[in-house]
Design a protein around this motif. Structure first.
Motif, short mmCIF file in Angstrom:
data_model
loop_
_atom_site.label_atom_id
_atom_site.label_comp_id
_atom_site.label_asym_id
_atom_site.label_seq_id
_atom_site.Cartn_x
_atom_site.Cartn_y
_atom_site.Cartn_z
N GLU A 187 41.05 46.61 37.42
CA GLU A 187 42.53 46.63 38.18
C GLU A 187 42.24 45.03 38.80
OE1 GLU A 187 42.65 49.64 40.35
OE2 GLU A 187 44.72 48.98 41.94
N GLU A 188 42.82 44.24 39.31
CA GLU A 188 43.36 43.14 39.86
C GLU A 188 44.68 43.50 41.31
OE1 GLU A 188 42.09 40.23 35.88
OE2 GLU A 188 44.59 39.98 37.18
N LYS A 189 43.95 42.55 42.65
CA LYS A 189 44.53 42.63 43.24
C LYS A 189 45.53 41.48 43.84
CE LYS A 189 45.57 47.70 44.05
NZ LYS A 189 45.23 48.35 45.54
N GLU A 190 46.02 40.75 44.69
CA GLU A 190 46.25 39.38 44.84
C GLU A 190 47.47 39.63 46.43
OE1 GLU A 190 47.82 37.10 40.80
OE2 GLU A 190 47.65 36.14 42.37
N LYS A 191 46.57 38.80 47.25
CA LYS A 191 47.23 38.28 48.75
C LYS A 191 47.56 36.73 49.35
CE LYS A 191 47.22 40.58 53.67
NZ LYS A 191 46.27 41.43 54.18
N GLU A 192 48.67 36.04 48.84
CA GLU A 192 48.13 34.96 49.21
C GLU A 192 47.05 33.91 48.40
OE1 GLU A 192 49.57 35.88 54.18
OE2 GLU A 192 47.58 34.65 52.76
N ARG A 193 46.17 33.95 48.87
CA ARG A 193 45.13 32.53 48.32
C ARG A 193 44.44 33.54 47.96
NH1 ARG A 193 47.23 30.49 52.71
NH2 ARG A 193 45.57 31.14 54.07
N LEU A 194 43.91 35.31 47.60
CA LEU A 194 42.84 35.85 47.95
C LEU A 194 43.07 36.73 45.76
CD1 LEU A 194 42.23 37.39 51.29
CD2 LEU A 194 41.09 35.22 50.22
N LYS A 195 42.55 37.10 45.52
CA LYS A 195 42.58 37.59 44.34
C LYS A 195 41.33 38.90 43.49
CE LYS A 195 43.18 37.98 39.23
NZ LYS A 195 43.56 36.84 38.70
N ALA A 196 41.18 39.59 44.31
CA ALA A 196 40.21 40.90 43.76
C ALA A 196 40.62 41.55 42.57
CB ALA A 196 39.98 41.73 45.12
N THR A 197 39.36 41.55 41.82
CA THR A 197 39.14 41.92 40.21
C THR A 197 38.05 42.72 39.92
OG1 THR A 197 37.62 39.73 39.78
CG2 THR A 197 39.83 40.07 39.38
N LEU A 198 37.85 43.90 39.32
CA LEU A 198 36.67 44.63 39.06
C LEU A 198 36.40 45.32 38.08
CD1 LEU A 198 35.34 47.32 40.96
CD2 LEU A 198 37.14 48.40 40.48
N THR A 199 35.19 45.36 37.81
CA THR A 199 34.57 45.08 36.24
C THR A 199 33.79 46.96 37.20
OG1 THR A 199 32.23 44.22 36.64
CG2 THR A 199 34.19 43.21 35.56
N LYS A 200 32.91 47.48 35.75
CA LYS A 200 31.96 48.71 35.77
C LYS A 200 30.77 47.62 37.00
CE LYS A 200 33.56 50.96 32.05
NZ LYS A 200 33.54 51.27 30.48
N LYS A 201 30.40 47.49 37.23
CA LYS A 201 29.50 46.52 37.89
C LYS A 201 29.46 46.01 39.67
CE LYS A 201 26.18 47.08 34.02
NZ LYS A 201 25.39 47.00 33.28
N GLU A 202 30.77 45.15 39.41
CA GLU A 202 30.47 44.21 40.00
C GLU A 202 32.36 44.28 40.37
OE1 GLU A 202 28.63 40.67 39.21
OE2 GLU A 202 29.82 40.92 37.01
N SER A 203 32.34 43.97 41.53
CA SER A 203 34.05 43.00 41.72
C SER A 203 33.87 41.49 41.93
CB SER A 203 34.49 43.72 42.90
OG SER A 203 35.71 43.42 43.87
N PHE A 204 34.83 40.36 42.35
CA PHE A 204 35.06 39.55 42.57
C PHE A 204 35.93 39.46 43.72
CE2 PHE A 204 31.58 37.24 40.09
CZ PHE A 204 31.65 38.33 39.22
N LEU A 205 36.15 38.67 44.80
CA LEU A 205 37.24 38.38 45.77
C LEU A 205 37.32 36.06 45.01
CD1 LEU A 205 38.94 38.68 47.63
CD2 LEU A 205 36.94 38.61 49.73
N HIS A 206 38.06 36.49 44.71
CA HIS A 206 38.76 34.96 43.78
C HIS A 206 39.28 34.58 45.20
CE1 HIS A 206 36.95 35.73 40.08
NE2 HIS A 206 38.12 36.96 40.21
N ILE A 207 38.94 33.02 45.94
CA ILE A 207 39.67 32.45 46.39
C ILE A 207 40.12 30.69 45.65
CG2 ILE A 207 39.58 31.57 48.74
CD1 ILE A 207 37.72 33.19 49.40
N THR A 208 41.57 30.98 46.21
CA THR A 208 42.31 29.47 45.31
C THR A 208 43.07 28.75 46.75
OG1 THR A 208 42.74 31.20 44.09
CG2 THR A 208 44.55 28.65 43.95
#
Lengths: 114, 110
Positions: free
Chosen positions: B55-76
């Motif tokens: 699953e992925e979600k975005e809000k403005e410059r932020l994008k959050a992603t999820l795997t079975k062990k971790e999540s990343f918050l990408h800042i563009t």
């Protein structure tokens, strides 16, 4: 108006004094929580309540007590404050069940115990 | 016991320099992974909830992603106003309360 309000926002007190922190919410949520935040330790749960008749201890409840006066009000008391209870305290609320479980936080109370 | 570890503890970026924040977790059945933003002296502000791997979600410059062990918050292309502490939390099926990480302090310089 804010959905979750906390009073007071700042409080300085002395060791041994009884302190009450109050939280009110207009979100209509059943679940309410009290956390404390310390540098480097993150948010730690003190007590939580899933409805007016339900009170549960969190991971650091020693030295604290709570009262759920109504669906919208949840108070935290320090019966005899000590210096290591100096921290930032947050109240939070969440809706019950379903898919959505996000918590919404108040602005916090900064408590200093001298 | 449910656990959340965030890295790095602190991150300094130049304006426009994209990067990612990491949230590693162990949980007995994930009901949700949450990202919050916290400004100094204020309460955490809800950003995203992720429920399942991929699953992925975005809000403005932020994008959050999820795997079975971790999540990343990408800042563009971050801006100075993105400076804050970003908190990750998980809700497992075993307990009905959030477990928080200690956060990543992000500073974006002009």
């Amino acid at each position: 108006d804010a959905d979750v309000t906390q009073t007071p926002r700042n409080r300085i007190t002395k060791t041994g004094k009884r302190i009450m922190l109050e939280c009110s919410q207009t979100k209509g949520h059943d679940r309410m929580y009290w956390y404390r935040q310390d540098p480097g330790l993150g948010l730690r749960l003190i007590y939580y309540s899933f409805d007016v008749k339900d009170i549960n201890k969190g991971e650091i409840s020693d030295g604290y007590s709570v009262s759920r006066q109504a669906q919208a009000k949840f108070s935290l008391s320090l019966e005899s404050a000590i210096p290591n209870q100096t921290a930032l305290y947050f109240c939070a609320t969440s809706d019950w069940g379903g898919v959505h479980n996000e918590q919404f936080f108040g602005p916090g109370t900064r408590l200093t115990v001298l | 016991e449910d656990q959340v570890t965030q890295s790095p503890e602190a991150l300094r970026l130049q304006e426009g320099e994209s990067s990612s924040l990491n949230c590693s977790y162990t949980v007995s059945g994930l009901r949700g992974l949450f990202w919050y933003r916290q400004d100094p002296g204020k309460g955490p502000e809800f950003l995203f909830t992720l429920y399942s791997a991929g699953e992925e979600k975005e809000k403005e410059r932020l994008k959050a992603t999820l795997t079975k062990k971790e999540s990343f918050l990408h800042i563009t292309a971050p801006k100075p106003e993105d400076s804050a502490t970003y908190l990750c939390a998980v809700l497992g099926t075993g307990f009905q309360k959030l477990v928080f990480g200690t956060g990543t302090r992000l500073l974006v310089s002009p």
